[in-house]
Every structure is written in structure tokens, then in C-alpha cells.
Scaffold this active site. Structure first.
Site, mmCIF file in Angstrom:
data_model
loop_
_atom_site.group_PDB
_atom_site.id
_atom_site.type_symbol
_atom_site.label_atom_id
_atom_site.label_comp_id
_atom_site.label_asym_id
_atom_site.label_seq_id
_atom_site.Cartn_x
_atom_site.Cartn_y
_atom_site.Cartn_z
ATOM 1 N N GLU A 280 0.848 -1.200 0.000
ATOM 2 C CA GLU A 280 0.000 0.000 0.000
ATOM 3 C C GLU A 280 0.883 1.249 0.000
ATOM 4 O OE1 GLU A 280 -3.345 0.105 2.717
ATOM 5 O OE2 GLU A 280 -3.466 2.292 2.638
ATOM 6 N N ARG A 358 -7.908 2.264 13.504
ATOM 7 C CA ARG A 358 -8.837 1.180 13.168
ATOM 8 C C ARG A 358 -8.865 0.139 14.295
ATOM 9 N NH1 ARG A 358 -11.922 -1.027 8.815
ATOM 10 N NH2 ARG A 358 -11.269 0.592 7.360
ATOM 11 N N GLU A 746 -10.843 -8.139 3.612
ATOM 12 C CA GLU A 746 -10.241 -8.232 4.937
ATOM 13 C C GLU A 746 -11.138 -8.872 6.005
ATOM 14 O OE1 GLU A 746 -9.614 -3.939 4.458
ATOM 15 O OE2 GLU A 746 -7.720 -4.260 5.507
HETATM 16 N N1 MTE Z 1 -6.373 -11.325 -2.069
HETATM 17 C C1 MTE Z 1 -5.290 -11.680 -2.787
HETATM 18 N N2 MTE Z 1 -5.362 -12.782 -3.547
HETATM 19 N N3 MTE Z 1 -4.140 -10.946 -2.761
HETATM 20 C C2 MTE Z 1 -4.023 -9.820 -1.981
HETATM 21 O O1 MTE Z 1 -2.976 -9.179 -1.972
HETATM 22 N N4 MTE Z 1 -5.141 -8.320 -0.364
HETATM 23 C C3 MTE Z 1 -6.185 -8.200 0.644
HETATM 24 C C4 MTE Z 1 -7.541 -8.611 0.072
HETATM 25 N N5 MTE Z 1 -7.451 -9.859 -0.610
HETATM 26 C C5 MTE Z 1 -5.161 -9.437 -1.204
HETATM 27 C C6 MTE Z 1 -6.336 -10.219 -1.297
HETATM 28 C C7 MTE Z 1 -6.302 -6.874 1.199
HETATM 29 S S1 MTE Z 1 -5.241 -6.416 2.404
HETATM 30 C C8 MTE Z 1 -7.262 -5.998 0.795
HETATM 31 S S2 MTE Z 1 -7.446 -4.491 1.515
HETATM 32 C C9 MTE Z 1 -8.188 -6.326 -0.289
HETATM 33 O O2 MTE Z 1 -7.924 -7.603 -0.851
HETATM 34 C C10 MTE Z 1 -8.045 -5.230 -1.358
HETATM 35 O O3 MTE Z 1 -8.784 -5.473 -2.484
HETATM 36 P P1 MTE Z 1 -10.350 -5.154 -2.591
HETATM 37 O O4 MTE Z 1 -10.543 -3.776 -2.083
HETATM 38 O O5 MTE Z 1 -10.621 -5.318 -4.021
HETATM 39 O O6 MTE Z 1 -11.045 -6.165 -1.737
HETATM 40 N N1 HPA Z 2 -7.825 0.818 5.596
HETATM 41 C C1 HPA Z 2 -6.877 0.400 4.761
HETATM 42 N N2 HPA Z 2 -5.949 1.166 4.274
HETATM 43 C C2 HPA Z 2 -5.948 2.433 4.645
HETATM 44 C C3 HPA Z 2 -6.893 2.934 5.517
HETATM 45 C C4 HPA Z 2 -7.896 2.092 6.016
HETATM 46 O O1 HPA Z 2 -8.772 2.466 6.808
HETATM 47 N N3 HPA Z 2 -6.627 4.236 5.709
HETATM 48 C C5 HPA Z 2 -5.524 4.482 4.979
HETATM 49 N N4 HPA Z 2 -5.112 3.411 4.324
HETATM 50 MO MO1 MOS Z 3 -5.487 -3.896 2.781
HETATM 51 S S1 MOS Z 3 -4.428 -3.976 4.504
HETATM 52 O O1 MOS Z 3 -6.332 -2.461 3.291
HETATM 53 O O2 MOS Z 3 -4.281 -3.372 1.692
#
Ligand code: MTE
Ligand code: HPA
Ligand code: MOS
Length: 810
Positions: A280, A358, A746
Site C-alpha cells: 500500500e 482502526r 479483509e
Molecule cells: N487477495 C489476494 N489474492 N491478494 C491480496 O494481496 N489483499 C487483501 C484482500 N485480498 C489481497 C487479497 C487486502 S489487504 C485488501 S485491503 C483487499 O484484498 C483489497 O482489495 P479489494 O478492495 O478489491 O477487496
Molecule cells: N484501511 C486500509 N488502508 C488504509 C486505511 C484504512 O482504513 N486508511 C488508509 N489506508
Molecule cells: Mo489492505 S491492509 O487495506 O491493503
């Protein structure tokens, strides 16, 4: 061992009760069974279909391209970082004489070479691209070497000799608290009711105090950090391909470091091999460093970190320390909670404050606590900056909560599940930060899980097993969760998209989100296909690029399909509205025919879409507000079996129920649940980070010892629960997100704590055989060593007190 002619076998056959044979039974693993239950409830459109991930074939056949697979342009140089080997020290000298004569060496670049600003950071600029005078962790970047090959760059980088004058480091949360070493302005407080009055009033039948340590976690994405950077048109435009969740952050920081306008810097990302929060922000300083030689030499530069370097320098999930005081009634109702939490931020702030916030929002998990005060602060330590990791502090906050909840149950000699249930939050409940629960499906999720796992029966069966097996014990647990959906920083909840319809009737969608394996592009393509009423195969998403959609937030917070799905839908609807002027005139046989007719009429077939999450906002000055758009709920049951003599365990059953509204793609969503659960299982029971410190003086202080899979155990096939069941709640449309769906990425992660609490439950059975019924601490990860030492018997009594647990590095 089955042969009774040897001494030991005879001993077992003659001397011991049959229950003792559990000491020697092999732990053979039958093949697992899985079960996935969901409804496919849409009317013939692409939305809601359990379509396979659009690049799954390429990924499993090795055809999918990642950053490091990008063919390098002619003249490409390879980079390796010169890293600090000290946790805290003044830099006295930098000697590159040996490096210069290293094979293939082209250049060494240091802070003095940075054309723009050497100051960077995720939110505040408290980091340096290249350390100038001081290093504050092992693995901090001091310089970058470029050479003709990756290997030569690495060799040369190790020949750069740094002279240091060492300073005392701070390497743990406890040391930081002792030294009052905190990141500036990170003190936070949330409060509801009157905690102090409640403790004094005598309303609480009991009050307990304690500490919870929460371990960190390495992201272990399969693709390490990587960037390829080059200049064009005489050197004043910079383009890059980066493995990142935030192409916009790369664009921003590279522009800043090179003193270029953002309009001349482009970052593209086709897909990444996992990010999990680790990319990130922490990918950006690597790209920023590599941009310096590329810009100055006007040559392409590629940097790909080796696994050990990636693990050593890019930070992990924050470890936390929680100190609680909780008051409750003899009936098991929670009355008051006074909680202090600290996270280990490392040597820069990065996202640590948002992670702490959070955790504070999540410290109630799903429970009513009439009087509650949560205080938090971010510790400054001489470790690489810790960062986002799936759940973003939420799991740490919830794990602290479930620890004291379980303790309340033990103190009252009640089942933890009962205590959990009687304290559940309900529809309309106002949370400790002022948000009101709407459409709360917690009870539904819990009841459905209860019916699915047959908890009462599972409890009985485990107790029965435990009566008959002295050295093996089974444990069960049910854990609920709620996860707030939105970035807690309001401005980040915006999303842009670009939809382009071509004259052959195919559609190219670009949006601000990054595909990291989570299936975002697949879901978003489904939304576009449904909007145009065309097959999914007619929609393509090629990559994420800062020159197609500007100013995107990092792909994070699980909200990307909500946000980018809505932005894409907005663009599709604009185009549909324009095409309607033609569609109403004539009944076209196909979408392609309609598109061609629109083209001939000079109708714009491209649109920019935009979305902002409505009605959210939280102000830390008021301490009340609505940080989240809605919550995703879930609950999990786990049954484990431990070997009390070796501390080994396996998960016999995991049963998960989640409310994902009307899933956009149940196949992908179930995959996300399974993946998150297994990743969470690694966090609670397998993965342990160890650094050199006073307890491990043979490792350099502040240096990560567990920097590869040989010393750091991530989950494998053998850790998948033998019986793994996932169900999605049916008939629960979510009014708050696109097509009534809910975010998934998550929220399921924390459900793996059911495995930790099932392990605790099994240990309780072991200890009770020795007459120990008191509560005992067991923090994550519940590694074999820690499980073993918690199972009191003649062996452990020689070494430790009943509440001993092996030290954690947090
Ligand atoms: N799934 C896979 N296969 N690879 C990843 O890196 N990251 C996770 C989740 N699922 C991830 C994953 C995290 S930390 C987040 S925040 C969400 O995917 C982000 O994607 P989304 O907002 O499309 O759910
Ligand atoms: N979630 C995940 N990533 C973030 C956030 C949050 O609330 N705020 C800033 N980066
Ligand atoms: Mo997920 S920890 O918000 O990239």
C-alpha cells in the site's frame, strides 16, 4: 511403536491406561474435504455469476506477466540497495572504493545525488530516500548501486563500506513505553459512558486487569517488490511499471524526488502477485530510490528485491500491546472497559496512526460495553516501519477484545460462546465512536453458524475425546466479527474510472484499482458487462495507469469493488444514456450494431466515471462520527486437536458463515474467505517474527532473523482444515453498496482467531487434568513451543510457572 516386543511398547501395553496411547499415535493426515454454499441469485446478467478469475488460467500456467517478467528495454541497468546494518547509528563514512572495481558496476547514488527532495513518506514526510546522517533501523536505505546485472549489483552493493557510530536502539513496544518513545501527535482516545464512575460505583461484581501481546506478521506476497523505471523524450518524462497497490503514490513520490511535475510521471501496474497491504505504501520508497539513477543516467533501471531483503526492509503487520481493565456482572454482562493499546510503528509513521485508529474502532469487536474508554499511541522503535496488513489494525483490536472476553468466561466458569452471545450488539446500537448499527446481521450469522457446526454436539464430542486421551486434547471455539468498510480517512473514499467502447462492440475498462489476485478486475468487468448487457468476454481490463485515471487511492480497505464498481457503473450509465438516443430510434440486433450506429452519428463512446462514498465522516476532535459506510459480519467455528507433548496441532474443522450481501461473484468471494482464513491462521498459530535483541544476542540487534521460509513458517497445504466449510448468508441485500453486495477482502481474516481460541480450549482440558483451572495467558502465535509449555505436566513444572509463556518479540 506398535511392536510390543520393544521396551517402550511393553511398558505401554502393561503399565498404562489406554488413554496414554494418545502420546504415541502418529498424526496422519486424511485428505481434506471442503464445502461451499451460496446462492446464485441474479437474472441472467454477469453480476452475481460465480465466474472464474479472469486471469486464473494465465496465472496457473505461468503465462501471467508480473513486473519482473516485463522484457527489459536495451541498456537496462539493475539496482541493489545499500542498507544499514545497524539499528541506530550515526553514519561516519561511506567508502565505495571496493564497489567501484566490482564487475559490471556502473554507479552508486546517495542522498547528495537526489535531484529533488530526499524527504518522503506515506502521509507525513518523515523518511529519507537515502539516509544522510543517521540510520534508525537495520535495512534502512543508504544508497543504491546500479550494475549490468542483478547479481553484479548485489555484489557491488555489499562492497560499499559504511562507518557507523552506534547509538542505543529501542526494539520493542515495552522498551518504547519505558523510554516514552512515541511518534509525535499520535495519542488518541475514544470514550463512551463513564468508565471511572462505573468501576467506583460497585456495579461491577468483578473487575479484572491484564495484558495481551499481539504478534506481527510478514506479508509474504509471492511476488517481492519490483519496479522498472525509464525516461523518455530526452529524459524529462519518467515512466515506470511497479508492483504496488498504489501507482499514484509511486507517481507522486518519484515526481517529488526528481523534482518533476506529476503530469510528467506515469506509473502502470498490470497485476501484482499479492500485496495484502504490504504494497500500500512500502513499495514506493524502493521505486523512489531506483528513479534516481534512472533519471540521472537516462537509462532504464530495474529493481527486484530478493525475498530476504524484502522481508528485512519493507515492514510487517504491527505488533500490539493491550492493557485492559474490565468490569462485569456475575451474570456475564460487560459493564466497563478501560483499554490502553500501543502499536509498534517502527522508524517512520507510515500508516501506523490509521492502523492504530482502526484497532481502536475495532476494540469492541461485536460487544456492548456501556462504559468504555480506549486510549492508544504509536510507539517509535528502531525497526523497519510497520505498515498495512489485511485488516489494518482491526484484527489486532479484536484479538485483544476476544482475549479478555475469553478470560471473563474462564473467571465465571462459563462457556466463552455463551458470554459472547449475551453481550452481542444489536440493530440500532450506537458504537463507542458514535456510529449507529444499521442492517446488523450479526445474530443471523451466529445462529446460522451454530446450526451448521452443531456447536453443542461438537462440544460434547470434544469433551468425550478429552476424557479418553491424556496426551491429545481437542478444543472448540466460535468467534464472531464485524469489519467496518471505508477508508477511515474520508478523502480516500473516492474512485475514478474510464470506460471506452470500441466500434467492434468490445469494451476497455480502466479504473484506479489494482488487481492483486483478489478478483477486483473480474468483478468490475462483470459490472460493466451487466450494464451494457453484453457477455463478460466482451469486457477487458488491461492495467491500472496513472495517466488514464488520476489521483487514485491505494487499492485497500476492501472497498475497491464497492468504489471502482460504482465508478465504472457511472461511466457505463453515461454511455448507455448517450446510446439510448440511437437505441430508441431503431431495434438493433446486437450491442455491436448499436455501437456502430452511434459511432456513425458521432456519439461519444468514452466516459469518465466517478464515485464517492456518501454519508461518512469522523473527526478525531469530536471523537464521534460515522467512519464506516457499513459493516461486513461473519462468524467461524473451529475444532482443533493438539498433541500436548509436542505442542503440534491441526485444525480438524473450520466452519465459516459470512454476510456478503448479494455477492457480486460468490466463487471469488468464497476464495477470499478461504484465503483470508488461512492467512489469519498463519498469524494466530504459525508465523513468528524474531529479531536480534538482548534475548537473542547472537543475532545483530534489530536485525530480522526470520527472513525466509526456512525460519518463518507460513501456512501450507497441510495446515488447511481437514473439513473446511464456507457459507454465505442468503437473502441479505446490502443497501449501502453496488448491486447490494458487500466487501469481503479483509473481514474474514480475524475469523481465524477461532483456531487460536480452540487451541486455548484444548489446553484448558490438558491443564485441568493436572488440577489447574485458572485462566492462563497464551498470546499469538500459538506455536508448538508455546502450546507445549502451556500444557502443564511433570515436564513443564521443572522449568516454569503455570502462567509462563515463551517470550514474544513484539
Ligand atoms: N487477495 C489476494 N489474492 N491478494 C491480496 O494481496 N489483499 C487483501 C484482500 N485480498 C489481497 C487479497 C487486502 S489487504 C485488501 S485491503 C483487499 O484484498 C483489497 O482489495 P479489494 O478492495 O478489491 O477487496
Ligand atoms: N484501511 C486500509 N488502508 C488504509 C486505511 C484504512 O482504513 N486508511 C488508509 N489506508
Ligand atoms: Mo489492505 S491492509 O487495506 O491493503
Amino acid at each position: 511403536m506398535g511392536d510390543s516386543s520393544d521396551e517402550c511398547g511393553t511398558f505401554i501395553a502393561e503399565g498404562l491406561h489406554s488413554s496414554h496411547q494418545s502420546a504415541v499415535q502418529p498424526n496422519s493426515r486424511p485428505s481434506s474435504t471442503g464445502n461451499q454454499s451460496f446462492e446464485i441469485a441474479r437474472n441472467g446478467t454477469a453480476v452475481g455469476l460465480p465466474a472464474a478469475h479472469l486471469s486464473s488460467r494465465l496465472q496457473v500456467t505461468g503465462g501471467a506477466e508480473y513486473t519482473d517478467d516485463t522484457p527489459t528495454p536495451p541498456n537496462t541497468l539493475h539496482a541493489a540497495l545499500v542498507l544499514s546494518t545497524k539499528a541506530h547509528a550515526h553514519i561516519l563514512s561511506i567508502d565505495d572504493s571496493l564497489a567501484k572495481s566490482s564487475p559490471g558496476f556502473v554507479g552508486l547514488f546517495l542522498s547528495k545525488d537526489v535531484p529533488g527532495s530526499n524527504k518522503i513518506g506515506a502521509i507525513i514526510h518523515d523518511e529519507e530516500v537515502f539516509a544522510t546522517e543517521l540510520v534508525t533501523c537495520v535495512g534502512q536505505v543508504i544508497g543504491i548501486v546500479v550494475a549490468d546485472t542483478h547479481e553484479n549489483a548485489k555484489v557491488a552493493s555489499k562492497k560499499v563500506k559504511i562507518g557507523y557510530k552506534e547509538l542505543p536502539p529501542i526494539l520493542s513496544i515495552k522498551d518504547a513505553i519505558k523510554a516514552r518513545s512515541f511518534h509525535p501527535s499520535t495519542e488518541r482516545c475514544l470514550e463512551e459512558g463513564d468508565v471511572d464512575r462505573c468501576f467506583m460505583s460497585g456495579e461491577c461484581d468483578r473487575i479484572i486487569e491484564g495484558e495481551v501481546q499481539v504478534g506481527g506478521q510478514e506479508h509474504f506476497y509471492l511476488e517481492p517488490n519490483s519496479s522498472l523505471i525509464w525516461t523518455i523524450d530526452g529524459g524529462n518524462e519518467v515512466h515506470m511499471i511497479s508492483s504496488t497497490q498504489s501507482p499514484q503514490k509511486h507517481q507522486d513520490l518519484v515526481a517529488h524526488v526528481l523534482n518533476l511535475p506529476m503530469s510528467k510521471v506515469v506509473c502502470k501496474t498490470k497485476r501484482i502477485g499479492g500485496g495484502f497491504g504490504g504494497k500500500e505504501t512500502r513499495s514506493a520508497f524502493i521505486a523512489a530510490a531506483a528513479s534516481v539513477p534512472s533519471y540521472l543516467l537516462k537509462r532504464p533501471v530495474k529493481i527486484t528485491l530478493d525475498r530476504d531483503v524484502d522481508m528485512m526492509i519493507t515492514g510487517q503487520r504491527h505488533s500490539f500491546l493491550g492493557k485492559y481493565k474490565v468490569g462485569f456482572t456475575n451474570a456475564g454482562n460487560f459493564l466497563a472497559l478501560d483499554l490502553e493499546i500501543y502499536n509498534n510503528g517502527g522508524n517512520s509513521l507510515d500508516l501506523s496512526l490509521s492502523v492504530l485508529e482502526r484497532a481502536m474502532f475495532s476494540s469492541d469487536n461485536v460487544y456492548k460495553i456501556p462504559h468504555i474508554r480506549v486510549r492508544g499511541q504509536v510507539c517509535y522503535t528502531n525497526l523497519p516501519s510497520n505498515t498495512a496488513f489485511r485488516g489494518f489494525g482491526g484484527p489486532q483490536g479484536m484479538l485483544i477484545a476476544e482475549n479478555w472476553v475469553q478470560r471473563v468466561a474462564v473467571e465465571l466458569r462459563r462457556s466463552p460462546e455463551e458470554i459472547r452471545e449475551i453481550n452481542f450488539q444489536h440493530e440500532g446500537h450506537v458504537l463507542h465512536y458514535g456510529q449507529k448499527l444499521q442492517n446488523c446481521t450479526l445474530r443471523q450469522v451466529w445462529d446460522e453458524l451454530n446450526a451448521s457446526c452443531l456447536f453443542a454436539k461438537a462440544r460434547e464430542t470434544a469433551d468425550d475425546f478429552n476424557r479418553n486421551n491424556r496426551w491429545r486434547k481437542r478444543g472448540v471455539a466460535m468467534i464472531p466479527t464485524k469489519f467496518g468498510i471505508s477508508f477511515t480517512a474520508k478523502h480516500m473514499n473516492q474512485a475514478g474510472a474510464l470506460v471506452q467502447v470500441y466500434i467492434d462492440g468490445t469494451v476497455l475498462v480502466t479504473h484506479g484499482g489494482v488487481e492483486m489476485g483478489q478478483g477486483l478486475h473480474t468483478k468490475v468487468a462483470q459490472i460493466a458487462a451487466a450494464s451494457f448487457n453484453i457477455p463478460l468476454s466482451s469486457v477487458f481490463i488491461s492495467e491500472t495507469s496513472t495517466d488514464k485515471v488520476p489521483n487514485s487511492s491505494p487499492t485497500a480497505a476492501s472497498a475497491s469493488s464497492d468504489m471502482y464498481g460504482a465508478a465504472v457503473l457511472d461511466a457505463c450509465e453515461q454511455i448507455n444514456a448517450r446510446m439510448k438516443t440511437m437505441a430508441v430510434k431503431h431495434n438493433y440486433a446486437s450491442f455491436t450494431e448499436l455501437v456502430r450506429a452511434c459511432y456513425m452519428e458521432r456519439i461519444d463512446l468514452s466516459a469518465h466515471g466517478f464515485y464517492i462514498t456518501p454519508d461518512i465522516g469522523f473527526d478525531w476532535k469530536d471523537r464521534k462520527g460515522t467512519p464506516f459506510n457499513y459493516f461486513t459480519y461473519g462468524a467461524a467455528f473451529a475444532e482443533v486437536e493438539i498433541d500436548t507433548l509436542t505442542g503440534d496441532f491441526h485444525t480438524r474443522t473450520a466452519d465459516i458463515v459470512m454476510d456478503l450481501g448479494r455477492s457480486l461473484n460468490p466463487a471469488i468471494d468464497v476464495g477470499q474467505i478461504e484465503g483470508a482464513f488461512i492467512q489469519g491462521l498463519g498469524w494466530v498459530a504459525l508465523e513468528e517474527l524474531k529479531w536480534g535483541d538482548s534475548e537473542h544476542p547472537w543475532i545483530r540487534p534489530g536485525s530480522l532473523y526470520t527472513c525466509g521460509p526456512g525460519t518463518y513458517k507460513i501456512p501450507s497445504m497441510n495446515d488447511i482444515p481437514l473439513n473446511f466449510k464456507v457459507s454465505l448468508l442468503k437473502d441479505v441485500p446490502n443497501p449501502k453498496a453496488i448491486h447490494s453486495s458487500k466487501a469481503v477482502g479483509e473481514p474474514p481474516f480475524f475469523l481465524a482467531s477461532s483456531v487460536l481460541f480452540a487451541i486455548k480450549d484444548a489446553i484448558i482440558a490438558a491443564r485441568s487434568e493436572e488440577g489447574h483451572d485458572d485462566w492462563f495467558p497464551l498470546d499469538n502465535p500459538a506455536t508448538p513451543e508455546r502450546i507445549r509449555m502451556a500444557c502443564i505436566d511433570d515436564f513443564t513444572r521443572h522449568f516454569a510457572s503455570p502462567d509462563y509463556q515463551p517470550k514474544l518479540s513484539i
